[in-house]
Design an enzyme around this catalytic site. Structure first.
Site, short mmCIF file in Angstrom:
data_model
loop_
_atom_site.label_atom_id
_atom_site.label_comp_id
_atom_site.label_asym_id
_atom_site.label_seq_id
_atom_site.Cartn_x
_atom_site.Cartn_y
_atom_site.Cartn_z
N CYS A 61 0.86 -1.18 0.00
CA CYS A 61 0.00 0.00 0.00
C CYS A 61 0.90 1.24 0.00
O CYS A 61 1.72 1.41 0.93
CB CYS A 61 -0.87 -0.03 1.26
SG CYS A 61 -1.90 1.42 1.48
N CYS A 120 -1.10 3.85 -6.60
CA CYS A 120 -1.91 3.22 -5.55
C CYS A 120 -2.18 1.80 -6.04
O CYS A 120 -2.52 1.60 -7.21
CB CYS A 120 -3.22 3.98 -5.36
SG CYS A 120 -4.48 3.11 -4.41
N1 DGL Z 1 -4.04 0.69 -1.94
C1 DGL Z 1 -3.59 1.81 -1.23
C2 DGL Z 1 -2.40 2.50 -1.85
O1 DGL Z 1 -1.62 1.86 -2.52
C3 DGL Z 1 -4.52 2.72 -0.51
C4 DGL Z 1 -5.90 2.91 -0.98
C5 DGL Z 1 -6.73 3.57 0.09
O2 DGL Z 1 -7.12 2.86 0.99
O3 DGL Z 1 -6.96 4.79 0.00
O4 DGL Z 1 -2.19 3.67 -1.68
#
Ligand code: DGL
Length: 292
Positions: A83, A208
């Site tokens: 993430c 993301c």
């Molecule tokens: N998948 C996450 C990232 O790579 C975060 C998405 C979220 O929960 O806002 O930033």
């Protein structure tokens, strides 16, 4: 905050992976391809998603709680923060709180994008948390210059819409897919002109891990000549290097335990649908974890 005692990791232990939700499954897929002999325990914090609009203190507290759970319950030998938002907010706290545990983070692929662009103009889509972080500012500063400029867009609501697109009920899933398409269109338009002509954006960074699952919509919006870049493969290679350096690569030998166990703090059928669709995993690989 107390520091968890951490025993010497061994090759047989699994690798922990977490994300605010299903986005990190795109990283898990790359990890499984790169490291087919490893076992993985994946935590989707979907009950607390999205992280991108919640602020650093919240994301850091969640990241530490998840890492401690993965260590205490599953004895992980390494942790992949799948993430960008959690890496930006919490990777330093994780390393400080859990010394001895190798922690691999993900960050938007600005460096490879700067090397690949021909027009010198790179677009970046990421969450608000990532875009406003000090880590992102430093990364941008290291790769922006006379030859390369970045246009950056914070995508409020997009990770959430992608997350909800795997709802087990067809009507909410269809509504979320329509929202995903509309948000992709809005944010791509906000970035500017795409293409291979001078000044146009010819490289788009998916900053993301959720956005990888909107790749097709994004592709149709920016056109075939634009390169879309995510970090799954690079993170998987970095994880291999880390395991080699700590001498904890799993042996190429038959094992009894399942290769991947998935947990969610959100809705179980949603994780099962995503894990089946994107990783070909059976529903039994997924478990609801309401108490974390
Ligand atoms: N998948 C996450 C990232 O790579 C975060 C998405 C979220 O929960 O806002 O930033």
């Amino acid at each position: 905050m107390s520091v968890l005692p951490h025993p010497q990791p061994s090759a047989q232990q699994p690798i922990g992976v977490f994300d605010s939700g299903i986005g990190g499954l795109s990283v898990l897929a790359a990890l499984r391809r790169e490291l087919p002999h490893e076992r993985f325990v994946y935590l989707a914090d979907s009950g607390c998603a999205p992280y991108g609009e919640k602020g650093d203190a919240y994301v850091t507290a969640r990241s530490l709680a998840i890492a401690r759970w993965l260590l205490a319950r599953h004895g992980i030998k390494a942790l992949v923060v799948a993430c960008n938002t959690a890496t930006a907010a919490a990777v330093e706290a994780l390393r400080a709180e859990l010394p001895g545990l190798p922690v691999i983070g993900v960050e938007p692929a600005l460096k490879p994008a700067a090397a690949l662009t021909r027009t010198g103009h790179v677009g970046v889509l990421a969450t608000r948390g990532t875009v406003h972080s000090g880590r992102f500012a430093r990364l941008r500063g290291a790769h922006e210059g006379r030859e390369v400029r970045f246009s950056v867009q914070a995508c409020d609501g997009l990770a959430h819409a992608i997350e909800q697109s795997t709802d087990a009920e067809p009507a909410p899933a269809a509504a979320a897919q329509a929202r995903t398409a509309a948000l992709c269109a809005r944010y791509v338009q906000a970035l500017g002109r795409f293409g291979s002509e001078p000044g146009a954006i010819d490289t788009l960074v998916l900053g993301c891990t959720h956005y990888v699952f909107a790749r097709e919509q994004l592709r149709s919006l920016v056109g075939p000549q634009v390169q879309l870049i995510d970090t799954g493969e690079a993170v998987a290679r970095q994880t291999r290097r880390m395991l080699e350096a700590t001498n904890t690569l799993a042996p190429d030998a038959p094992r009894d335990e399942p290769a991947a166990l998935l947990f969610t703090t959100g809705v179980l059928p949603a994780l099962q649908a995503a894990a089946g669709r994107w990783l070909g995993l059976p529903p039994q690989a997924c478990t609801l974890l309401p108490e974390l």
